[in-house]
Design a protein around this motif. Structure first.
Motif, PDB file in Angstrom:
ATOM      1  N   LEU A  86       1.494   4.125  -2.815  1.00 45.72           N
ATOM      2  CA  LEU A  86       1.255   5.534  -2.485  1.00 45.72           C
ATOM      3  C   LEU A  86       2.496   6.363  -2.791  1.00 45.72           C
ATOM      4  O   LEU A  86       2.399   7.443  -3.397  1.00 45.72           O
TER       5      LEU A  86
ATOM      6  N   LEU B  23      -6.497   5.343  -2.537  1.00 48.77           N
ATOM      7  CA  LEU B  23      -7.179   5.877  -1.353  1.00 48.77           C
ATOM      8  C   LEU B  23      -8.665   5.543  -1.317  1.00 48.77           C
ATOM      9  O   LEU B  23      -9.272   5.527  -0.238  1.00 48.77           O
ATOM     10  N   THR B  24      -9.257   5.271  -2.474  1.00 51.18           N
ATOM     11  CA  THR B  24     -10.664   4.855  -2.505  1.00 51.18           C
ATOM     12  C   THR B  24     -10.796   3.341  -2.483  1.00 51.18           C
ATOM     13  O   THR B  24     -11.876   2.805  -2.731  1.00 51.18           O
ATOM     14  N   LYS B  25      -9.673   2.677  -2.212  1.00 49.22           N
ATOM     15  CA  LYS B  25      -9.625   1.219  -2.055  1.00 49.22           C
ATOM     16  C   LYS B  25     -10.016   0.462  -3.322  1.00 49.22           C
ATOM     17  O   LYS B  25     -10.529  -0.656  -3.262  1.00 49.22           O
TER      18      LYS B  25
ATOM     19  N   VAL C  25      -2.940   7.533  -6.786  1.00 45.99           N
ATOM     20  CA  VAL C  25      -3.252   7.901  -5.405  1.00 45.99           C
ATOM     21  C   VAL C  25      -4.761   7.849  -5.148  1.00 45.99           C
ATOM     22  O   VAL C  25      -5.208   7.295  -4.137  1.00 45.99           O
TER      23      VAL C  25
ATOM     24  N   HIS D  52       0.847  -1.198   0.000  1.00 45.05           N
ATOM     25  CA  HIS D  52       0.000   0.000   0.000  1.00 45.05           C
ATOM     26  C   HIS D  52       0.885   1.252   0.000  1.00 45.05           C
ATOM     27  O   HIS D  52       0.695   2.158  -0.810  1.00 45.05           O
ATOM     28  N   TYR D  53       1.846   1.293   0.906  1.00 47.29           N
ATOM     29  CA  TYR D  53       2.690   2.487   1.015  1.00 47.29           C
ATOM     30  C   TYR D  53       3.664   2.622  -0.159  1.00 47.29           C
ATOM     31  O   TYR D  53       3.979   3.742  -0.562  1.00 47.29           O
TER      32      TYR D  53
END
Length: 126
Positions: free
Chosen positions: A10, A66-68, A62, A6-7
């Motif tokens: 991002l 962030l909205t999965k 991004v 995830h990171y």
């Protein structure tokens, strides 16, 4: 692993936003860091095209993350791997390229493929 990927995703998106902004704000500096130098005669049209392409790509990554929308993020990353592949080949074909300028593009290729595959393979189809 989920948190790490995830990171990393991002970070990749944020770096693309940064790179895009640099091409829009300081085009010559960004061009040299990209790995080529062209005589533009003061016309930075292609720099702005590259800048907005990277800015858009970073924002898309991004926002999807962030909205999965992990599966969509994965497909975007896999399709987007074409961009650093072409960038790599453009720099490699430039007559006075510096090998060190190829590394960021090679890393981007690996990240796009790895992160894209991860997000697709670990997300159930809806």
């Amino acid at each position: 692993m989920k948190t790490l990927f995830h990171y990393l995703t991002l970070l990749a998106g944020l770096l693309l936003i940064f790179i895009g902004m640099r091409f829009l704000v300081v085009p010559m500096t960004a061009e040299l860091d990209f790995g080529i130098h062209t005589n533009t005669g003061g016309d930075f049209s292609f720099h702005y095209i590259k800048g907005i392409r990277d800015l858009f790509s970073g924002l898309a990554i991004v926002l999807l993350l962030l909205t999965k929308e992990r599966r969509a993020t994965g497909f975007l990353l896999l399709a987007g791997s074409l961009v650093p592949m072409v960038d790599f080949s453009v720099i490699l074909s430039h007559p006075d390229y510096v090998t060190a300028r190829l590394y960021p593009h090679a890393i981007a290729i690996v990240l796009c493929l790895m992160l894209g595959a991860y997000h697709i393979l670990t997300t159930a189809k809806s």
